[in-house]
Design an enzyme around this catalytic site. Structure first.
Site, mmCIF file in Angstrom:
data_model
loop_
_atom_site.group_PDB
_atom_site.id
_atom_site.type_symbol
_atom_site.label_atom_id
_atom_site.label_comp_id
_atom_site.label_asym_id
_atom_site.label_seq_id
_atom_site.Cartn_x
_atom_site.Cartn_y
_atom_site.Cartn_z
ATOM 1 N N ARG A 47 0.464 16.424 1.234
ATOM 2 C CA ARG A 47 1.258 15.305 0.736
ATOM 3 C C ARG A 47 1.190 15.306 -0.791
ATOM 4 O O ARG A 47 0.303 15.933 -1.387
ATOM 5 C CB ARG A 47 0.713 13.987 1.284
ATOM 6 C CG ARG A 47 0.920 13.807 2.778
ATOM 7 C CD ARG A 47 0.095 12.638 3.310
ATOM 8 N NE ARG A 47 0.465 11.373 2.695
ATOM 9 C CZ ARG A 47 -0.256 10.257 2.802
ATOM 10 N NH1 ARG A 47 -1.391 10.244 3.478
ATOM 11 N NH2 ARG A 47 0.157 9.137 2.227
ATOM 12 N N LYS A 123 -8.048 10.738 9.071
ATOM 13 C CA LYS A 123 -7.689 9.469 9.709
ATOM 14 C C LYS A 123 -6.171 9.311 9.838
ATOM 15 O O LYS A 123 -5.700 8.498 10.629
ATOM 16 C CB LYS A 123 -8.273 8.283 8.948
ATOM 17 C CG LYS A 123 -7.610 7.956 7.624
ATOM 18 C CD LYS A 123 -8.120 6.642 7.082
ATOM 19 C CE LYS A 123 -7.404 6.243 5.806
ATOM 20 N NZ LYS A 123 -7.807 4.911 5.308
ATOM 21 N N ASP A 124 -5.395 10.080 9.072
ATOM 22 C CA ASP A 124 -3.937 10.014 9.142
ATOM 23 C C ASP A 124 -3.348 11.066 10.077
ATOM 24 O O ASP A 124 -2.122 11.158 10.212
ATOM 25 C CB ASP A 124 -3.328 10.202 7.744
ATOM 26 C CG ASP A 124 -3.654 9.042 6.815
ATOM 27 O OD1 ASP A 124 -3.837 7.928 7.311
ATOM 28 O OD2 ASP A 124 -3.716 9.272 5.594
ATOM 29 N N ALA A 175 -2.129 -2.891 5.309
ATOM 30 C CA ALA A 175 -1.230 -2.197 6.222
ATOM 31 C C ALA A 175 -1.942 -1.776 7.497
ATOM 32 O O ALA A 175 -1.335 -1.185 8.377
ATOM 33 C CB ALA A 175 -0.649 -0.962 5.536
ATOM 34 N N SER A 176 -3.230 -2.081 7.601
ATOM 35 C CA SER A 176 -4.047 -1.624 8.724
ATOM 36 C C SER A 176 -4.309 -2.751 9.708
ATOM 37 O O SER A 176 -4.946 -3.761 9.359
ATOM 38 C CB SER A 176 -5.386 -1.075 8.201
ATOM 39 O OG SER A 176 -6.330 -0.959 9.230
ATOM 40 N N ARG A 178 -6.307 -2.503 12.151
ATOM 41 C CA ARG A 178 -7.755 -2.453 12.390
ATOM 42 C C ARG A 178 -8.490 -3.371 11.420
ATOM 43 O O ARG A 178 -9.344 -4.179 11.831
ATOM 44 C CB ARG A 178 -8.254 -1.001 12.237
ATOM 45 C CG ARG A 178 -9.772 -0.862 12.254
ATOM 46 C CD ARG A 178 -10.192 0.569 11.887
ATOM 47 N NE ARG A 178 -9.735 0.942 10.553
ATOM 48 C CZ ARG A 178 -10.401 0.688 9.436
ATOM 49 N NH1 ARG A 178 -11.541 0.012 9.470
ATOM 50 N NH2 ARG A 178 -9.918 1.074 8.266
ATOM 51 N N ARG A 179 -8.171 -3.268 10.138
ATOM 52 C CA ARG A 179 -8.822 -4.130 9.148
ATOM 53 C C ARG A 179 -8.415 -5.584 9.341
ATOM 54 O O ARG A 179 -9.250 -6.491 9.274
ATOM 55 C CB ARG A 179 -8.450 -3.651 7.736
ATOM 56 C CG ARG A 179 -9.058 -2.316 7.360
ATOM 57 C CD ARG A 179 -8.407 -1.730 6.114
ATOM 58 N NE ARG A 179 -9.065 -0.503 5.673
ATOM 59 C CZ ARG A 179 -8.502 0.419 4.907
ATOM 60 N NH1 ARG A 179 -7.244 0.254 4.493
ATOM 61 N NH2 ARG A 179 -9.164 1.500 4.553
ATOM 62 N N ARG A 196 1.643 -1.397 1.320
ATOM 63 C CA ARG A 196 1.520 0.045 1.496
ATOM 64 C C ARG A 196 1.789 0.742 0.177
ATOM 65 O O ARG A 196 2.198 0.140 -0.792
ATOM 66 C CB ARG A 196 2.490 0.531 2.584
ATOM 67 C CG ARG A 196 2.128 0.058 3.993
ATOM 68 C CD ARG A 196 2.972 0.725 5.048
ATOM 69 N NE ARG A 196 2.932 2.178 4.881
ATOM 70 C CZ ARG A 196 3.955 2.984 5.146
ATOM 71 N NH1 ARG A 196 5.113 2.476 5.554
ATOM 72 N NH2 ARG A 196 3.840 4.283 4.980
ATOM 73 N N GLY A 197 1.540 2.068 0.166
ATOM 74 C CA GLY A 197 1.701 2.845 -1.048
ATOM 75 C C GLY A 197 0.386 3.503 -1.422
ATOM 76 O O GLY A 197 -0.632 3.329 -0.758
ATOM 77 N N ASN A 198 0.402 4.294 -2.514
ATOM 78 C CA ASN A 198 -0.837 4.953 -2.904
ATOM 79 C C ASN A 198 -1.823 3.952 -3.493
ATOM 80 O O ASN A 198 -1.505 2.773 -3.693
ATOM 81 C CB ASN A 198 -0.559 6.119 -3.874
ATOM 82 C CG ASN A 198 0.061 5.658 -5.181
ATOM 83 O OD1 ASN A 198 -0.354 4.678 -5.784
ATOM 84 N ND2 ASN A 198 1.074 6.398 -5.644
ATOM 85 N N VAL A 199 -3.028 4.409 -3.763
ATOM 86 C CA VAL A 199 -4.105 3.521 -4.189
ATOM 87 C C VAL A 199 -3.731 2.734 -5.438
ATOM 88 O O VAL A 199 -3.899 1.514 -5.492
ATOM 89 C CB VAL A 199 -5.395 4.331 -4.432
ATOM 90 C CG1 VAL A 199 -6.460 3.460 -5.101
ATOM 91 C CG2 VAL A 199 -5.934 4.888 -3.114
ATOM 92 N N ARG A 202 -1.198 -0.091 -4.861
ATOM 93 C CA ARG A 202 -1.791 -1.271 -4.227
ATOM 94 C C ARG A 202 -2.608 -2.089 -5.222
ATOM 95 O O ARG A 202 -2.547 -3.320 -5.229
ATOM 96 C CB ARG A 202 -2.666 -0.842 -3.046
ATOM 97 C CG ARG A 202 -1.903 -0.125 -1.955
ATOM 98 C CD ARG A 202 -2.781 0.099 -0.739
ATOM 99 N NE ARG A 202 -2.248 1.161 0.108
ATOM 100 C CZ ARG A 202 -2.689 1.424 1.328
ATOM 101 N NH1 ARG A 202 -3.672 0.709 1.844
ATOM 102 N NH2 ARG A 202 -2.166 2.401 2.038
ATOM 103 N N CYS A 289 -0.177 2.568 16.849
ATOM 104 C CA CYS A 289 -0.494 1.972 15.552
ATOM 105 C C CYS A 289 -0.529 0.451 15.629
ATOM 106 O O CYS A 289 -0.916 -0.199 14.666
ATOM 107 C CB CYS A 289 0.524 2.427 14.503
ATOM 108 S SG CYS A 289 0.151 4.046 13.819
#
Length: 358
Positions: A47, A123-124, A175-176, A178-179, A196-199, A202, A289
């Site tokens: 990616r 994880k992805d 976006a999770s 789980r969290r 969402r998006g890269n670190v 966010r 998901c």
């Protein structure tokens, strides 16, 4: 950063072969490559996000460490691939096809020969890979824990009660599922909005007060040199991590025996054991998901200097946090797959059927 183990195996015959071909390619008088020989450079798919590129380049550093002649000979070529998961940021993954969308285009390129291997955040990576592809290598795990990052208006958090820094009804960008489920189980008053998006994207939205807090993986922050942005590191007993979190995995074509041998030279034993257990847990639960699932395995010495035992914790919950089931199992690392499947069956048997409904 160092993904490699402290005691590295000798270079594989496949790695030596690649090195020989790279050296020959550098010589002006090198004969034309024979039809059956692999064409260099080997193409590495990834990616295009900053974190993905850091991970891919660190992987190549580990790979060339076993045969330094490869380092400056152009034996590997990075190919950045834009995935659907990266392109569509205004919708939840479950609405557009699941987390496999971070690998779909990369795996298409691998299957049709445009790249030779692909580097992923494990994880992805979908639990069941497309036919013809295998997970050939897992690299040493970075810290798997999640972190809470607070906005500018939040007070200093109490490490013993990390969510106390969030005011009633605070908005958490996430976006999770789980969290979200694990936080709502403890703090049902919280609100959640899609982030969402890269670190860096966010973090920028958090700084702009688009939400009051967010959660990220500590592994990603460390690899980007941004660990200081974590306000609270959440212990796995508070927030069970995602299966595969903190592990980099490499996929190749199943038929490519030479590359599989090459990658076996840098396989991390512990990462493979815990990843096998966590992915077996996921396979048994077969959640989408939309299903909050956590899986976290680690190797723990039973006695000092003794053989380690694999300890696996699994979690299943409802997205709104009204149901949460967490269990653990232990056994020999060689039984990683069996342990994962057994724990998954146990969690599924005692969870409401609607949790796994599509």
């Amino acid at each position: 950063m160092d993904f490699a183990k402290s005691s590295a195996p000798a270079p594989s015959s496949a790695l030596q072969k690649v090195a020989a071909e790279a050296a020959a390619r550098q010589r002006k008088d090198a004969p034309r490559a024979e039809p059956h020989r692999r064409q260099l450079p080997l193409k590495v798919g990834t990616r295009a996000s900053p974190l993905a590129l850091v991970q891919t380049r660190a992987f190549l550093t580990v790979l060339t460490r076993f045969c330094p002649v490869l380092r400056d000979m152009g034996a590997f070529q990075e190919h950045q691939i834009s995935t659907t998961g990266d392109q569509v940021l205004n919708r939840k993954l479950a609405e557009i096809g699941g987390k496999g969308l971070f690998a779909k285009e990369i795996h298409e390129a691998l299957l049709d020969g445009r790249i030779d291997f692909a580097v992923h955040s494990l994880k992805d990576l979908e639990t069941t890979l497309p036919p013809g592809l295998v997970l050939a290598c897992t690299l040493r795990r970075e810290d798997a824990r999640d972190v809470l990052i607070l906005g500018p208006d939040c007070p200093t958090p109490d490490p013993m009660d990390p969510y106390s820094a969030l005011a009633p009804g605070a908005l958490v960008g996430c976006a999770s599922v789980r969290r979200q489920a694990q936080m709502l189980h403890v703090r049902p008053d919280l609100r959640f909005g899609l982030l969402r998006g890269n670190v860096q994207t966010r973090l920028d939205k958090l700084a702009a007060r688009q939400c009051d807090a967010t959660l990220l993986a500590l592994a990603g922050l460390r690899r980007l040199g941004m660990e200081d942005r974590a306000d609270v590191i959440l212990d796995p007993t508070i927030m069970v991590p995602a299966a595969g979190q903190g592990i980099v995995g490499v996929t190749v074509r199943e038929s490519d025996v030479e590359l599989r041998e090459l990658l076996a030279a840098i396989e991390d034993y512990e990462a493979r054991a815990v990843a096998t257990a966590e992915r077996a847990l996921l396979a048994e639960l077969d959640g989408s998901c939309r299903t909050p699932i956590g899986g976290y395995a680690r190797l723990i010495p039973v006695v000092a200097g003794g053989a380690p035992e694999l300890h696996l914790t699994g979690l299943v919950a409802r997205e709104d946090g009204t149901f949460l089931l967490k269990r653990s199992i232990s056994g020999a690392p060689s039984d990683a797959a069996r342990l994962g499947h057994a724990l998954g069956r146990s969690l599924r048997a005692d969870s409401p059927p609607d949790i796994f409904a599509e």
